[in-house]
Design an enzyme around this catalytic site. Structure first.
Site, mmCIF file in Angstrom:
data_model
loop_
_atom_site.group_PDB
_atom_site.id
_atom_site.type_symbol
_atom_site.label_atom_id
_atom_site.label_comp_id
_atom_site.label_asym_id
_atom_site.label_seq_id
_atom_site.Cartn_x
_atom_site.Cartn_y
_atom_site.Cartn_z
ATOM 1 N N ASP A 28 37.818 32.914 32.428
ATOM 2 C CA ASP A 28 37.293 33.763 33.499
ATOM 3 C C ASP A 28 36.596 35.005 32.926
ATOM 4 O OD1 ASP A 28 36.869 34.498 36.155
ATOM 5 O OD2 ASP A 28 38.922 34.082 36.756
ATOM 6 N N ASP A 73 33.332 32.892 43.915
ATOM 7 C CA ASP A 73 34.405 31.980 44.335
ATOM 8 C C ASP A 73 34.114 31.322 45.681
ATOM 9 O OD1 ASP A 73 35.594 32.930 42.093
ATOM 10 O OD2 ASP A 73 37.398 33.709 43.082
HETATM 11 C C1 GLA Z 1 38.442 34.379 39.566
HETATM 12 C C2 GLA Z 1 37.943 32.950 39.445
HETATM 13 C C3 GLA Z 1 38.739 32.075 40.380
HETATM 14 C C4 GLA Z 1 40.226 32.185 40.046
HETATM 15 C C5 GLA Z 1 40.678 33.641 40.100
HETATM 16 C C6 GLA Z 1 42.075 33.835 39.562
HETATM 17 O O1 GLA Z 1 38.193 34.854 40.851
HETATM 18 O O2 GLA Z 1 36.574 32.878 39.729
HETATM 19 O O3 GLA Z 1 38.316 30.749 40.301
HETATM 20 O O4 GLA Z 1 40.450 31.654 38.776
HETATM 21 O O5 GLA Z 1 39.815 34.466 39.324
HETATM 22 O O6 GLA Z 1 42.469 35.168 39.596
#
Ligand code: GLA
Length: 693
Positions: free
Chosen positions: A193, A252
């Site tokens: 990430d 997301d």
């Molecule tokens: C980010 C990523 C998500 C998830 C969250 C976890 O937002 O893009 O897919 O992994 O972190 O905290």
């Protein structure tokens, strides 16, 4: 601090009444002539790491991993950080993969997302699994997953901490040791990430982990798939083909139609960057989480597959419905995703919310998605030529959701329900003669007042190379509804391209309450072998109430449907961007208005006028609550006709008076566009809208 703006995506709220949209001028989608036009191509300038960017035969990591898009599970969409993300969930999913045939269908990775670790490293700087969630540690989970013939994935961030506010340790500056720890545990996949990255250059951070994973996996002999998750911020499709095996292209996803749609639209233009070992990742699946209809989830799964996206199930399979398993387990759709040629489908056409996306397959066939973005049924059409097939007398067409085969002459066409996708595979294989012709059955969704009649036209169109014989069509409805054909319902034969159009009088019961009613449209024709081919198309009739005579404040009338850029459309307040009721008094140019609609571009609001109204007037403008930005344009549509429009208005402009002639219109549609510069801060007010009937 989490960098929120990069992690959120515009959300289009679709009113629950959207199915009744009498869409005349589709405004749902920008017109796109072909794919690959939106991203900047830096292919001709060497990237900082000396890696050149990519055609579809471009570079990739030399390890031969992820030659088709990774498939599996990740807990994030189902659980986020909740306590039910634990060892028993992970083991349960692995069991279900085996028991329900998902492993056999290709699902392989069982991946842990954020929140698996303790916030502090141990005295040796090692990561510590949360003992509440993973009492046996990660190695034990990996062993269990491996014992089922599956693989285990893990998560961390290319920053000092992960994305969760609890602050779990990230791998920035710990790449070698963390990668080694993952490898020692038996990890097969890392999602890396982007939170808390301290402003360090993304390429540098992601390359450091690539090299660390390579070194670590060499010590164990276990290769590790590397999933880059920087949300598309640094255009990884331009430089990451030999850094990772896949890269997120967007923020997301969340479990709603608007989110899924916005992400799809960002990922589609990136088609040419994908290929074996290097995939665009539009984020994990929401299928089964409950926020979309089954039709919308089939669209989600169809479109992710035609985009050759990773298929990571994001619902808790211990709790989902049989329908969810049917969607996720559809092997014919999975075969589109997993085709070894490794092409991402590209946009062939997109107009008024009718999308055609085609994907070249290794056997020369084409997967074709006919996707309807709008809130009402649409006939979506393309040709064998347009999707790249060679000229032929006929083609075989396989419907990948109906699991039926047909022949087509060259036109590929289907009536697609609101938010639905018809996914087919078309081949110039010379095998079409023995199949029945593809026949399309369609109708609009009628609006009708209680006790009154409306005309409805149904169409049976032969798209096949062979005749459809002894064609019959029928329409039935709930008790009390009268459905009377006023023109023939049978045809002895329809040749290629011929249509049986039937007019119906649809009469709603006198006591019918406003709302939606399912009608059942059916057709059949005789198959070459003798039996009958049955077709069925749901039609949604909507019982509506005519607006009262005289002048009425629009915000006091029920709307038919809405779409909105952020949050819901508000009555008598501005748009507050998220929950219903979070707006402020409607204010344009310092003047406060008691009545009206507060919307956010791109927005549409539709009202039933029943042909009985004359004029719509309003004062429109950008709400004062956005003093710096906000550029929008307003339109009023009377059925398919533009009845009034403003130029681009900004916060500097006072309210503009709009007056639209809506005589004869069944449906009035209020539209706000983004003024051409994206929807940021586009808070638009329809102040004092009055409908004169
Ligand atoms: C980010 C990523 C998500 C998830 C969250 C976890 O937002 O893009 O897919 O992994 O972190 O905290």
């Amino acid at each position: 601090m989490r960098h929120l703006s990069s992690r959120t995506i515009p959300r289009r709220v679709v009113g629950s009444l959207a199915a009744a949209l009498l869409c005349a001028a589709g405004l749902a989608a920008p017109a796109v002539a072909s794919s690959d036009t939106q991203d900047t191509d830096t292919a001709r300038s060497p990237a900082a790491d000396g890696v050149r960017a990519r055609g579809s035969e471009g570079p990739r990591l030399p390890d031969g991993l992820a030659l088709t898009p990774p498939m599996g599970f990740n807990n994030w969409n189902a659980t986020h950080c909740r306590a039910d993300f634990d060892e028993s969930m992970v083991k349960g999913i692995a069991d279900i993969f085996v028991e329900k045939g998902l492993k056999e269908a290709g699902y392989e990775y069982v991946n842990l997302d954020d929140c698996w670790a303790l916030p502090q490293r141990d005295a040796d700087g090692k990561l510590v699994p949360d003992p509440k969630r993973f009492p046996g540690g990660i190695k034990a989970v990996a062993d269990y997953v491996h014992s089922k013939g599956l693989k285990l994935g893990i998560y961390t961030s290319a920053g000092t901490k992960t994305c969760n506010s609890a602050g779990f340790p990230g791998a920035l500056g710990h790449e070698r040791s963390d990668a080694q720890q993952f490898a020692d545990w038996g990890v097969d996949y890392l999602k890396y990430d982007n939170c808390n990255n301290q402003g360090v250059d993304a390429k540098k951070r992601y390359i450091a982990m690539r090299d660390a994973l390579k070194a670590a996996s060499e010590t164990t002999g276990r290769p590790i798939v590397y999933s880059i998750c920087e949300w598309g911020e640094n255009k990884p499709w331009e430089w990451a083909a030999d850094v990772g095996h896949l890269w997120r292209t967007t923020g997301d996803i969340s479990d709603n139609w608007g989110s899924m749609l916005a992400i799809m639209k960002k990922n589609l233009p990136l088609a040419r960057h994908a290929g074996p070992g290097r995939w665009n990742d539009p984020d994990m699946l929401e299928v089964g989480n409950g926020g979309m209809t089954a039709t919308e989830y089939r669209t989600h799964f169809s479109m992710w597959s035609i985009m050759a996206a990773p298929l990571l199930i994001g619902s808790d399979l211990r709790k989902v419905s049989p329908e969810t398993f049917d969607i996720l387990g559809n092997r014919e759709v999975i075969a589109v995703d997993q085709d070894p040629l490794g092409k991402q489908g590209h946009v062939v056409s997109s107009e008024g919310g009718r999308w055609v996306v085609a994907k070249e397959m290794k056997d020369g066939s084409r997967a074709v998605a006919l996707f309807n973005e709008t809130g009402s049924p649409k006939t979506i059409t393309t040709t064998a030529k347009a999707v790249g097939l060679p000229a032929a007398d006929g083609y075989s067409l396989r419907d990948l959701w109906k699991h039926e085969s047909y022949n087509v002459a060259g036109t590929i066409s289907a009536t697609v329900p609101a938010h639905g996708t018809v996914l087919v595979r078309v081949a110039a294989d010379g095998q079409w003669q023995d199949k029945p012709p593809a026949v399309d059955l369609g109708a609009a969704d009628p609006l009708v007042e209680a006790g009154k009649s409306e005309k409805l036209l149904t169409k049976v169109a032969n798209r096949g190379s062979t005749d459809a014989r002894d064609v019959r069509v029928s329409l039935t409805g709930p008790s009390g509804w009268r459905l009377k054909a006023t023109s023939p319902t049978r045809a002895s034969a329809l040749r290629t391209g011929e249509v049986l159009g039937t007019s119906w009088q649809v009469t709603a019961p006198r006591d019918a309450k406003p709302g939606t009613y399912a009608l059942d449209l059916k057709a059949s024709h005789r198959a070459p072998g003798g039996g009958r081919v049955q077709l069925r198309q749901p039609v949604t009739a909507r019982v509506v109430v005519a607006p009262p005579a005289g002048d009425t404040a629009l915000s006091g009338l029920p709307w038919l449907s809405t779409t909105n850029g952020w949050g819901p459309v508000e009555k008598d307040t501005s748009n507050g961007e998220s929950a219903a009721g979070d707006g402020k008094p409607l204010t344009i140019g310092g003047k406060v208005y008691a009545k009206g609609l507060g919307v956010h571009a791109e927005s549409t609001v539709e009202y039933y006028a029943g042909g009985a109204c004359e004029k719509l007037t309003a004062q429109v403008g950008v709400d004062d609550e956005k003093p710096d930005k906000g550029t929008v344009a307003f339109q009023v549509w009377a059925d398919g006709k533009l009845a009034a429009a403003t130029g681009v208005l900004t916060t500097a402009d006072p309210a503009e008076a709009v007056s639209a002639d809506v005589r004869g219109a069944e449906v009035i549609r209020l539209v706000v566009t983004d003024g051409g510069d994206g929807i940021d801060s586009d808070h638009a007010d329809w102040a004092e809208p009055v409908l004169g009937c």
